[in-house]
Design an enzyme around this catalytic site. Structure first.
Site, mmCIF file in Angstrom:
data_model
loop_
_atom_site.group_PDB
_atom_site.id
_atom_site.type_symbol
_atom_site.label_atom_id
_atom_site.label_comp_id
_atom_site.label_asym_id
_atom_site.label_seq_id
_atom_site.Cartn_x
_atom_site.Cartn_y
_atom_site.Cartn_z
ATOM 1 N N HIS A 1 -4.678 4.236 -5.287
ATOM 2 C CA HIS A 1 -4.629 5.377 -6.195
ATOM 3 C C HIS A 1 -5.779 6.367 -6.027
ATOM 4 O O HIS A 1 -5.628 7.539 -6.313
ATOM 5 C CB HIS A 1 -4.610 4.889 -7.661
ATOM 6 C CG HIS A 1 -3.350 4.152 -7.972
ATOM 7 N ND1 HIS A 1 -3.262 2.779 -7.893
ATOM 8 C CD2 HIS A 1 -2.121 4.579 -8.336
ATOM 9 C CE1 HIS A 1 -2.029 2.411 -8.207
ATOM 10 N NE2 HIS A 1 -1.322 3.473 -8.479
ATOM 11 N N CYS A 2 -6.911 5.873 -5.581
ATOM 12 C CA CYS A 2 -8.084 6.745 -5.487
ATOM 13 C C CYS A 2 -8.511 7.016 -4.054
ATOM 14 O O CYS A 2 -9.395 7.832 -3.831
ATOM 15 C CB CYS A 2 -9.263 6.139 -6.251
ATOM 16 S SG CYS A 2 -8.871 5.799 -7.970
ATOM 17 N N CYS A 3 -7.893 6.307 -3.111
ATOM 18 C CA CYS A 3 -8.194 6.478 -1.687
ATOM 19 C C CYS A 3 -9.667 6.239 -1.366
ATOM 20 O O CYS A 3 -10.254 6.929 -0.541
ATOM 21 C CB CYS A 3 -7.769 7.850 -1.198
ATOM 22 S SG CYS A 3 -6.009 8.131 -1.429
#
Length: 186
Positions: free
Chosen positions: A182-184
């Site tokens: 989700h946040c890479c």
């Protein structure tokens, strides 16, 4: 100290190997040099075999050779009979195999590896590792400023009770998975 993390990782591995070989001493520089120069012939022989053994094992398909084949190649390289060192060679082969092992991919976001995997900067970055769960008191966190670590201080023994740490480790892995997808964050 270098900014290149791959070199820093090699430096740490080098220090660990020297510590295992007994090469790192707390004495001053001059005293350490004198002590090293007075190393026994046996220690020099073991150092030579350790280096040659590593080179041999990195150059062969370990699935296709036996430990006897490796000892025979070692004997050819060092030029003397290695049979008296069989136990030493067998122990070293296990250490080197552990160092050569690649981490096992469990899921896209989860690998299972060894101390050697955890110290290999290039491998960690190549696998896009961002989080490391370290479940042992014997192994340090190699790059504390580069990865998110969770350290569970337990002995690396078959009798160690791991289930009591389940909630902490599960939350850590769940957060790592979330951040990766989700946040890479890598």
């Amino acid at each position: 100290m270098t900014e290149d993390n791959s070199i820093r990782g090699l430096w740490l591995i080098s220090l660990m190997e020297e510590a295992q070989a007994g090469d790192i001493k707390p004495a001053g520089h001059h005293e350490a040099l004198l002590e090293r120069s007075s190393k026994s012939k046996e220690a020099h022989t073991e150092d030579l075999m350790r280096r040659e053994l590593r080179e041999i094992m990195q150059s062969v398909d370990l699935e296709e050779v036996t430990s006897s084949d490796i000892r025979q190649r070692l004997e050819e390289k060092v030029g003397f009979v290695v049979k008296p060192y069989k136990d030493f060679i067998d122990r070293e082969m296990l250490v080197i195999m552990g160092q050569l092992d690649k981490p096992s991919k469990i899921f896209d976001y989860l690998y299972l590896g060894t101390e050697w995997n955890a110290s290999n900067w290039d491998e960690l970055k190549g696998n896009r590792v961002g989080y490391i769960l370290n479940i042992t008191k014997e192994v340090d966190n190699f790059y504390p400023n580069e990865f998110v670590y969770k350290k569970i201080w337990v002995s690396d023994e078959a009798t160690t009770e791991l289930l009591i740490h389940w909630q902490k480790t599960f939350k850590f892995i769940k957060k790592a998975k979330y951040d990766i997808f989700h946040c890479c964050i890598y």
